[in-house]
Write a protein that holds these residues in place. Sequence first.
Motif, PDB file in Angstrom:
ATOM      1  N   ASP A 137       0.816  -1.217   0.000  1.00 44.14           N
ATOM      2  CA  ASP A 137       0.000   0.000   0.000  1.00 44.14           C
ATOM      3  C   ASP A 137       0.851   1.269   0.000  1.00 44.14           C
ATOM      4  N   GLY A 138       2.182   1.118  -0.037  1.00 42.69           N
ATOM      5  CA  GLY A 138       3.044   2.297  -0.157  1.00 42.69           C
ATOM      6  C   GLY A 138       3.509   2.900   1.150  1.00 42.69           C
ATOM      7  N   ALA A 139       3.420   2.140   2.242  1.00 40.68           N
ATOM      8  CA  ALA A 139       3.740   2.718   3.561  1.00 40.68           C
ATOM      9  C   ALA A 139       5.167   3.235   3.662  1.00 40.68           C
ATOM     10  N   VAL A 140       6.126   2.647   2.963  1.00 47.34           N
ATOM     11  CA  VAL A 140       7.510   3.143   3.037  1.00 47.34           C
ATOM     12  C   VAL A 140       7.958   3.716   1.693  1.00 47.34           C
ATOM     13  N   GLY A 141       7.045   3.816   0.752  1.00 48.67           N
ATOM     14  CA  GLY A 141       7.459   4.154  -0.608  1.00 48.67           C
ATOM     15  C   GLY A 141       8.103   2.927  -1.218  1.00 48.67           C
ATOM     16  N   GLU A 142       8.906   3.124  -2.240  1.00 49.80           N
ATOM     17  CA  GLU A 142       9.603   1.982  -2.831  1.00 49.80           C
ATOM     18  C   GLU A 142      10.653   1.474  -1.838  1.00 49.80           C
ATOM     19  N   PRO A 143      10.627   0.180  -1.487  1.00 50.26           N
ATOM     20  CA  PRO A 143      11.634  -0.304  -0.540  1.00 50.26           C
ATOM     21  C   PRO A 143      13.041  -0.106  -1.105  1.00 50.26           C
ATOM     22  N   ALA A 144      13.946   0.400  -0.250  1.00 50.59           N
ATOM     23  CA  ALA A 144      15.326   0.638  -0.697  1.00 50.59           C
ATOM     24  C   ALA A 144      16.294  -0.314  -0.017  1.00 50.59           C
ATOM     25  N   VAL A 145      16.132  -0.488   1.285  1.00 49.99           N
ATOM     26  CA  VAL A 145      17.061  -1.353   2.023  1.00 49.99           C
ATOM     27  C   VAL A 145      16.272  -2.117   3.076  1.00 49.99           C
ATOM     28  N   LEU A 146      16.439  -3.439   3.048  1.00 50.11           N
ATOM     29  CA  LEU A 146      15.648  -4.318   3.907  1.00 50.11           C
ATOM     30  C   LEU A 146      16.589  -5.209   4.718  1.00 50.11           C
ATOM     31  N   GLY A 187      10.748  -7.346  -4.913  1.00 48.87           N
ATOM     32  CA  GLY A 187      10.781  -7.829  -6.291  1.00 48.87           C
ATOM     33  C   GLY A 187      11.884  -8.818  -6.578  1.00 48.87           C
ATOM     34  N   GLU A 188      11.995  -9.193  -7.853  1.00 48.23           N
ATOM     35  CA  GLU A 188      12.912 -10.256  -8.265  1.00 48.23           C
ATOM     36  C   GLU A 188      14.350  -9.956  -7.847  1.00 48.23           C
ATOM     37  N   VAL A 189      15.064 -11.034  -7.543  1.00 46.86           N
ATOM     38  CA  VAL A 189      16.454 -10.918  -7.095  1.00 46.86           C
ATOM     39  C   VAL A 189      17.371 -11.234  -8.273  1.00 46.86           C
ATOM     40  N   VAL A 190      18.356 -10.366  -8.498  1.00 49.33           N
ATOM     41  CA  VAL A 190      19.246 -10.551  -9.648  1.00 49.33           C
ATOM     42  C   VAL A 190      20.679 -10.904  -9.246  1.00 49.33           C
ATOM     43  N   ALA A 210      25.532 -22.570  13.801  1.00 56.92           N
ATOM     44  CA  ALA A 210      25.786 -22.167  12.411  1.00 56.92           C
ATOM     45  C   ALA A 210      25.202 -20.776  12.211  1.00 56.92           C
ATOM     46  N   ALA A 211      25.895 -19.962  11.425  1.00 56.26           N
ATOM     47  CA  ALA A 211      25.392 -18.611  11.143  1.00 56.26           C
ATOM     48  C   ALA A 211      25.696 -18.292   9.686  1.00 56.26           C
ATOM     49  N   ALA A 212      24.804 -17.577   9.063  1.00 52.17           N
ATOM     50  CA  ALA A 212      25.014 -17.221   7.656  1.00 52.17           C
ATOM     51  C   ALA A 212      24.485 -15.826   7.389  1.00 52.17           C
ATOM     52  N   THR A 213      25.097 -15.184   6.407  1.00 50.66           N
ATOM     53  CA  THR A 213      24.676 -13.852   5.985  1.00 50.66           C
ATOM     54  C   THR A 213      24.503 -13.863   4.473  1.00 50.66           C
ATOM     55  N   ALA A 214      23.477 -13.214   3.997  1.00 53.99           N
ATOM     56  CA  ALA A 214      23.263 -13.110   2.554  1.00 53.99           C
ATOM     57  C   ALA A 214      22.848 -11.684   2.212  1.00 53.99           C
ATOM     58  N   VAL A 215      23.426 -11.176   1.130  1.00 53.83           N
ATOM     59  CA  VAL A 215      23.026  -9.865   0.597  1.00 53.83           C
ATOM     60  C   VAL A 215      22.378 -10.104  -0.761  1.00 53.83           C
ATOM     61  N   LEU A 216      21.122  -9.695  -0.885  1.00 45.13           N
ATOM     62  CA  LEU A 216      20.384  -9.847  -2.140  1.00 45.13           C
ATOM     63  C   LEU A 216      20.282  -8.490  -2.821  1.00 45.13           C
ATOM     64  N   THR A 217      20.461  -8.479  -4.112  1.00 45.80           N
ATOM     65  CA  THR A 217      20.225  -7.266  -4.892  1.00 45.80           C
ATOM     66  C   THR A 217      19.003  -7.526  -5.767  1.00 45.80           C
ATOM     67  N   HIS A 218      18.015  -6.654  -5.662  1.00 51.54           N
ATOM     68  CA  HIS A 218      16.782  -6.813  -6.420  1.00 51.54           C
ATOM     69  C   HIS A 218      16.886  -6.075  -7.758  1.00 51.54           C
ATOM     70  N   ALA A 219      16.050  -6.482  -8.705  1.00 47.90           N
ATOM     71  CA  ALA A 219      16.081  -5.833 -10.017  1.00 47.90           C
ATOM     72  C   ALA A 219      15.830  -4.334  -9.901  1.00 47.90           C
ATOM     73  N   SER A 220      15.090  -3.927  -8.894  1.00 45.40           N
ATOM     74  CA  SER A 220      14.788  -2.499  -8.685  1.00 45.40           C
ATOM     75  C   SER A 220      16.007  -1.716  -8.218  1.00 45.40           C
ATOM     76  N   GLY A 221      17.049  -2.444  -7.775  1.00 45.52           N
ATOM     77  CA  GLY A 221      18.199  -1.794  -7.151  1.00 45.52           C
ATOM     78  C   GLY A 221      18.173  -1.899  -5.635  1.00 45.52           C
ATOM     79  N   ALA A 222      17.016  -2.240  -5.073  1.00 47.04           N
ATOM     80  CA  ALA A 222      16.928  -2.405  -3.618  1.00 47.04           C
ATOM     81  C   ALA A 222      17.880  -3.505  -3.160  1.00 47.04           C
ATOM     82  N   VAL A 223      18.310  -3.409  -1.894  1.00 46.36           N
ATOM     83  CA  VAL A 223      19.215  -4.411  -1.333  1.00 46.36           C
ATOM     84  C   VAL A 223      18.610  -4.963  -0.043  1.00 46.36           C
ATOM     85  N   SER A 224      18.800  -6.281   0.145  1.00 42.37           N
ATOM     86  CA  SER A 224      18.265  -6.951   1.343  1.00 42.37           C
ATOM     87  C   SER A 224      19.390  -7.707   2.043  1.00 42.37           C
TER      88      SER A 224
END
Lengths: 339, 341
Positions: A137-146, A187-190, A210-224
């Motif tokens: 519904d747009g509460a944060v605008g386009e997600p940029a960093v998650l 959105g989609e992860v590239v 065990a511990a793990a870290t992952a950085v995802l980059t989305h097609a929009s440019g957003a990062v998770s």
Amino acid sequence: MPELDVGLIGAGGIARAHLPAWTALGAKVTVLSTDGRAEGLAAEYAAHGVEAVHSLDELLARCSLVDVCTPSFTHKELALAAMAAGKHVICEKPLALSVADAQEMIDAAEAAGVRLFPAHVVRFFPEYEALAKAVADGAVGEPAVLRFTRSGSYPVWAPWFADAGLSGGILLDQMIHDFDFARLLAGEVVRVHAQARGRLTAPAEAGAVAAATAVLTHASGAVSHVHGVWGLPDTQFRTTYRVAGRDGVLHHDSLQTQAFRVVAQGERAAGQGIPATDLARNPFEAELGEFAAAALAGGPEPRVSAHDALAAVRIAAAAAESALTGAAVEIESGELVSR
Amino acid sequence: MKVGVLSFAHVHATGYVKVLQAMDGVEVLAADPDPDPDPAAAGEVRGRELAEQLGVAYADTYQEVFDWGPDAVIVTAENARHRALVELAAKHGVGAVLCEKPLATTAADGEAMVAACRESGTRLGVAYPVRFHPAYGALRRAVQGGSLGGVLAVAGANNGYLPTGLRRWFTDPELAGGGALMDHTVHIADLLDDLFGADVRAEEVYAQANNLMYAEEADAETAGLVTVRYSNGTVATIDCSWSQPRSHPAWGGLELQVVGERATVEMDAFGQSVTGFDERSARGVLLPWGVNLDEILLRAFLYGTAAGGVAVADGEAGLRSLRVALAARESARVSRPVPVG
């Protein structure tokens, strides 16, 4: 809904979460497992008419919908058998251990004309449901960093979890929940980069970490950022998220939202403590009810599809490859390419 | 003791001046001779006017400050202008220089600054105040005392407002050397540098960044995630984004979770505050009551710290955390992990 006949395969942890949800939905449930635990589980729910059977053929003859709650490495074979018999299938996450296996299952469902649903239950947790709706519904605008974190004690109660060949390890078994949610929100992860540390191979005893870290980059440019921990035995199950965009931020920490808390109870023997539960409603009931209605009663299309599950497996596969090679892995037209 | 403050470009200059003014036996002289009219933030006050607001003695040129014979100077210029001022201080034989972070915008500048101070016998410190947080001290004792066993992974976040509301140069790629990656990666990189000690080094960095939040008003990246792999095997991911909404009552914060083989601990450097709600302004209330980190930092810089305790980051440490940020900037550009230079 017409009579709901469910064949539940498996009698472990997730089957124990699904079974009361099924009985609450009024289902007639038949249980099958190969470890001898189906009878005990059925006996606990005898008042609800739950019965155990001893073969897959028996199970398939008694149900119109199969709920696969077995260890991950058996999902494909069981789901394919059920779908070949014309049954709709709900399959615990991860849908399969590989992208190819997940695709084969989706193709089989289409060929058999049955429905295949992935049990990505986090989609049905109220705090995640609220997040998804607000972001849509747009509460944060386009997600940029998650950011997402998920931690619990190392799953040592069943030996296959620690074996990456059987479970996919922490990246596929645990962090897939947050991979799925990151993709839902941004959105989609590239591109994926991941690292995993600690006890990453079987056997794992209580006390392993065990511990793990992952950085995802989305097609929009957003990062998770997805951070997962299989921790020490006293690790409280905990999830957190923080989703930010230019118009706002939404965050959650399950340790801060416990509606019922045991403040003191002295020293008690194991299993004698006051049980704690704080969910507004049972997410498993919401999940299974939504799937069953769509499969059998013309209900609305569920919020999560087998294609979403396939995409989540693909992100996890990219993460696993990255953790192995150290490279960033691109997802190009569904294929993984190391950089 | 005479302490000079060189430039009001960095927002931290004001905080340092206030701390110094409150210290017994410390005289302060500030100079801010080259504020840029462009790019100035709306309502930005600099130079003599800001000095008068603060009630601090003011000099029109840096030379006047050096002629005054300071025992120490604090360099709070734009990141790219640190080098010139630090070299000037070294040339004038100032005994100690505290440089705002990040040390510089290029490794060559940082190396030159360290070399200049070494030659002149100037003690070079870098302003990393979170090192002095009691929560970091507790975390450090737990890790260095062996309570955690081997450290496996770190999840860190250092978020804040887009800083251009106060100073526009923070998003100028030339003056700042980048955006959020340069501004906010270094704090946690410095904590981990100190935490793991001299035998452990950051080896490889992977970073991704974007400017989805402020594309119309910032030239540099405003969001970023940075994964650092250390020589002890630890992997740390840092969210360095300027992702705190600008009207939020809290400016941001710094949080860290350290996952070890035998324990997991967390710190929240800015979580100590009274929260509430003000009906008159219809806004949330936030009353931080934690320690004044700038004060502890400046006392440590001017008067030293106890043996075995946390020390002020020296020039070499400042150079190491800078190299992590520079590697992050390069990795974000090429979308591949890169070695730390």
